[in-house]
Design a protein around this motif. Structure first.
Motif, short mmCIF file in Angstrom:
data_model
loop_
_atom_site.label_atom_id
_atom_site.label_comp_id
_atom_site.label_asym_id
_atom_site.label_seq_id
_atom_site.Cartn_x
_atom_site.Cartn_y
_atom_site.Cartn_z
N ILE A 13 0.84 -1.20 0.00
CA ILE A 13 0.00 0.00 0.00
C ILE A 13 0.87 1.25 0.00
N SER A 14 1.96 1.22 0.76
CA SER A 14 2.85 2.40 0.77
C SER A 14 3.46 2.63 -0.61
N GLU A 15 3.81 1.56 -1.31
CA GLU A 15 4.36 1.70 -2.67
C GLU A 15 3.30 2.24 -3.63
N ASP A 43 2.49 1.11 10.38
CA ASP A 43 3.73 0.54 9.84
C ASP A 43 4.55 1.58 9.09
N TYR A 44 3.85 2.41 8.30
CA TYR A 44 4.54 3.39 7.46
C TYR A 44 3.82 4.73 7.47
N ILE A 67 -4.54 3.21 -4.87
CA ILE A 67 -4.76 2.19 -3.85
C ILE A 67 -6.08 1.46 -4.10
N PHE A 68 -7.12 2.19 -4.48
CA PHE A 68 -8.42 1.55 -4.71
C PHE A 68 -8.37 0.62 -5.91
N LYS A 69 -7.71 1.06 -7.00
CA LYS A 69 -7.61 0.21 -8.20
C LYS A 69 -6.95 -1.12 -7.89
N ASP A 93 -2.54 0.83 8.62
CA ASP A 93 -1.13 0.47 8.69
C ASP A 93 -0.24 1.39 7.87
N VAL A 94 -0.86 2.21 7.03
CA VAL A 94 -0.13 3.20 6.23
C VAL A 94 -0.89 4.52 6.33
#
Length: 124
Positions: A13-15, A43-44, A67-69, A93-94
Motif C-alpha cells: 500500500i505504501s508503494e 507501519d509506514y 490504492i483503490f484500483k 497500517d499506512v
C-alpha cells in the motif's frame, strides 16, 4: 511499478501511495518505516508536499485512486480536504501525509519520528 506478492500488504500500500504521488509530481517523497518503533501508530508514514492546495488535493485523489484500483480499499479516515493544506489519508497500517510546502516545513513530521528508517523517493 512491479507488483510483488511477497511484499507485506502495508509495504505494498505504501508503494501504491508513492506511485500515486509521483503521478501528480509530489515533491520530496519519503517513506518512514515505523515497524520497529515501540510506540508507532502504523507501519509506514508516506510524506510529500506540493506548492499549491490544488496540487495537494490532486495528489490525494491520485493516491486514493491508485490504492483503490489495486486493493479495493478506501481510506479508513481522511482529514484536511476542506483547506488542502495538509491532507491525511489513513489506511490504518499506512498513513499518507500530503502537505502544502509551508505546512510541511512548519510541522516537521520527519523530525517527530527521528528513529524511523527513512527512504527517499524521486518525484516523477
Amino acid at each position: 511499478m512491479v507488483k510483488n506478492k511477497a511484499l507485506k500488504e502495508s509495504a505494498y500500500i505504501s508503494e501504491l501511495a508513492i506511485h500515486g504521488i509521483q503521478e501528480k509530481k509530489g515533491n520530496d517523497i519519503v517513506r518512514l518505516d515505523l515497524r520497529n518503533i515501540f510506540s508507532s501508530v502504523s507501519d509506514y508514514f508516506v510524506i510529500c508536499h506540493a506548492d499549491s492546495s490544488t496540487q495537494v488535493r490532486a495528489i490525494a485523489n491520485s493516491v486514493e485512486d491508485e490504492i483503490f484500483k489495486a486493493t479495493q480499499q478506501e481510506p479508513w479516515r481522511k482529514e484536511g480536504l476542506e483547506y488542502s493544506e495538509w491532507i491525511l489519508l489513513d489506511y490504518i497500517d499506512v498513513v499518507i501525509h500530503i502537505f502544502r510546502t509551508d505546512k510541511r516545513e512548519f510541522y516537521g513530521m520527519e523530525d517527530l519520528w527521528g528513529d524511523a528508517e527513512i527512504k527517499n523517493y524521486k518525484s516523477a
